[in-house]
Design a protein around this motif. Structure first.
Motif, PDB file in Angstrom:
ATOM      1  N   GLU A 174      -9.133   1.548  -8.996  1.00 28.97           N
ATOM      2  CA  GLU A 174      -9.576   0.843 -10.366  1.00 28.97           C
ATOM      3  C   GLU A 174      -8.286   0.133 -10.998  1.00 28.97           C
ATOM      4  N   ILE A 175      -8.537  -0.984 -11.366  1.00 21.33           N
ATOM      5  CA  ILE A 175      -7.432  -1.813 -12.052  1.00 21.33           C
ATOM      6  C   ILE A 175      -7.000  -1.041 -13.366  1.00 21.33           C
ATOM      7  N   ASP A 176      -7.764  -0.614 -14.052  1.00 21.11           N
ATOM      8  CA  ASP A 176      -7.304   0.395 -15.186  1.00 21.11           C
ATOM      9  C   ASP A 176      -6.537   1.550 -14.746  1.00 21.11           C
ATOM     10  N   ILE A 194      -5.473  -4.142  -4.482  1.00 14.20           N
ATOM     11  CA  ILE A 194      -5.778  -2.965  -5.224  1.00 14.20           C
ATOM     12  C   ILE A 194      -7.243  -2.408  -5.051  1.00 14.20           C
ATOM     13  N   GLN A 195      -7.914  -3.328  -5.335  1.00 13.41           N
ATOM     14  CA  GLN A 195      -9.608  -3.172  -5.183  1.00 13.41           C
ATOM     15  C   GLN A 195      -9.730  -2.720  -3.556  1.00 13.41           C
ATOM     16  N   ARG A 196      -9.323  -3.328  -2.522  1.00 16.45           N
ATOM     17  CA  ARG A 196      -9.319  -2.863  -1.338  1.00 16.45           C
ATOM     18  C   ARG A 196      -9.026  -1.424  -1.014  1.00 16.45           C
ATOM     19  N   GLY A 216      -9.543   0.801  -3.151  1.00 18.05           N
ATOM     20  CA  GLY A 216     -10.387   1.511  -3.641  1.00 18.05           C
ATOM     21  C   GLY A 216      -9.903   2.038  -4.993  1.00 18.05           C
ATOM     22  N   ARG A 242      -4.493  -8.214  -7.123  1.00 21.13           N
ATOM     23  CA  ARG A 242      -5.745  -7.193  -7.526  1.00 21.13           C
ATOM     24  C   ARG A 242      -6.520  -7.090  -6.326  1.00 21.13           C
ATOM     25  N   ASP A 243      -6.516  -8.136  -5.589  1.00 23.06           N
ATOM     26  CA  ASP A 243      -7.593  -8.032  -4.196  1.00 23.06           C
ATOM     27  C   ASP A 243      -7.165  -6.976  -3.472  1.00 23.06           C
ATOM     28  N   ARG A 279       0.904  -1.221  -0.001  1.00 20.95           N
ATOM     29  CA  ARG A 279       0.012  -0.038   0.096  1.00 20.95           C
ATOM     30  C   ARG A 279       1.046   1.307  -0.157  1.00 20.95           C
TER      31      ARG A 279
END
Length: 420
Positions: free
Chosen positions: A386-388, A380-382, A384, A377-378, A162
């Motif tokens: 966006e993958i893009d 990254i989503q936590r 907040g 990726r999990d 992070r």
């Protein structure tokens, strides 16, 4: 100031000394005070104990030249209503900065120092507001990165990853908002070596490390504040970026210089690069440097002579400035190994440079972000995100790496099935 339970917070020993100095301006601080502070860091309770700032009794902030509060007595609880009204009427972004600008006869630009982990978002918001209001004014930002060094973080270290992503996003934002950004590696990652032989530096003490790199920041930007000087923020940024259009530079320096210091012999091992990753903080060679500005403080005739002789051997034409020694305030730590007490002033050399070594920094961040895209990726989503957006961050970091490195593009990142 009082605590909620009406228990007044006692002044620290340093704040008491500061008040005494205000009453007796002609008195000199004793050497013992600085030495005792340096050796007893456990006596430091609050961040304000590091400062040499007079605080208003109704605020945690210094409020200089505010007529409504001059010669006002009271405490935090007694002045709560007035303090709240002051905050409402003088918002930092909308009012205080504008009033400051209006007081300037000539605003050549701004200089920002921030710590990316805690204040990266605030700095981004501040610079965004600054750019909207003053789109043509230059800015220089010194950004202290987190202790999470890219490419050295384990895949299951969520906290470290992070921080790496936060630093990378911060650098991406500064590229767009700041005319020149100087990243500074976390003191915990600084590599020990000959450059520390004259300092008993505790790399885990904010008291010590902030004194060191703030001295270099103050010295490196000194030409912008000289009354008779011809330099300004725009010109300094132009000098650093004239060959590459670079928006990132490195801060390096030597502090202090011993009496026997010889540039031809010692500069390679003693000039430390605070912006480079630890594995790339080396060398007296100028082959990888595009542009450089040196500011020397308090050089003796022998220092000046050896520095000039060393300059003549350099391929690069270095822009240099000379100034008196750095005056050390009573709050400065006494961490000099070659001196029994803290001296009243100190010699130093500080430099700003644009260099190919910046490519290593962006390469490491790009690789770490790419690993997060592939395997975390999990997380990254936590966060907040966006993958893009993270993919765009990775690609931009690779582009920055290529800009500083030169040669063929490295944007041929290996894509996994999820990215197709």
């Amino acid at each position: 100031m009082k605590l909620p339970g009406n228990e007044r917070i006692p002044k620290s020993s340093y704040q008491e000394r500061l008040d005494e100095e205000a009453e007796l301006m002609d008195s000199e601080p004793t050497a013992d005070a600085g030495r005792n502070r340096a050796k007893n860091n456990h006596n430091i309770r609050y961040w304000s104990d590091y400062d040499r700032v007079f605080y208003h009794p109704r605020s945690l902030h210094r409020l200089p030249d505010v007529p409504d509060y001059e010669n006002t007595e009271g405490d935090w609880m007694g002045g709560q209503e007035t303090f709240t009204r002051y905050n409402e009427e003088h918002d930092v972004m909308e009012e205080s900065f504008r009033l400051f600008v209006e007081e300037c006869d000539y605003l050549q630009g701004i200089q920002v120092t921030n710590e990316s982990s805690s204040f990266g978002g605030f700095t981004h918001a501040f610079l965004l507001a600054f750019r909207e209001e003053f789109p043509k004014l230059p800015s220089i930002t010194f950004s202290l990165l987190s202790s999470a060094t890219p490419s050295s973080i384990e895949a299951d270290d969520d906290f470290g990853l992070r921080r790496v992503l936060g630093d990378a996003l911060g650098l991406q934002g500064l590229k767009e908002l700041s005319t020149m950004t100087i990243p500074i590696q976390s003191p915990s990652s600084w590599s020990p070596g000959p450059w520390l032989e004259d300092l008993a530096l505790d790399r885990h003490s904010y008291y010590h490390t902030s004194a060191l790199f703030s001295s270099h920041i103050e010295t490196a930007t000194l030409p912008l504040r000289l009354k008779e000087g011809q330099e300004d923020t725009s010109k300094l940024c132009s000098i650093l970026s004239w060959e590459t259009d670079a928006r990132f530079a490195h801060l390096g320096g030597i502090f202090p210089l011993s009496d026997s210091f010889d540039f031809r012999r010692d500069v390679g091992k003693n000039l430390y690069d605070f912006s480079a990753l630890p594995q790339a903080t080396v060398t007296d060679s100028d082959r990888d440097v595009f542009s450089r500005i040196d500011v020397s403080r308090g050089f003796s005739p022998s220092h000046t002579s050896s520095y000039q002789s060393w300059l003549e051997t350099q391929r690069l034409q270095i822009r240099s400035f000379q100034a008196p020694a750095i005056p050390l305030p009573s709050s400065f730590p006494s961490f000099f190994t070659s001196l029994p007490t803290r001296p009243p002033s100190c010699t130093a050399l500080s430099s700003l440079s644009t260099t190919k070594r910046t490519s290593i920094l962006f390469s490491r961040y790009a690789s770490q972000v790419d690993e997060c895209i592939k395997r975390r990726r999990d997380m990254i989503q936590r966060m907040g995100l966006e993958i893009d957006d993270v993919k765009s961050l990775r690609d931009e970091l690779w582009v920055l790496e290529d800009e500083f490195k030169g040669g063929e593009s490295v944007l041929n990142v290996e894509m996994d099935e999820d990215e197709n």
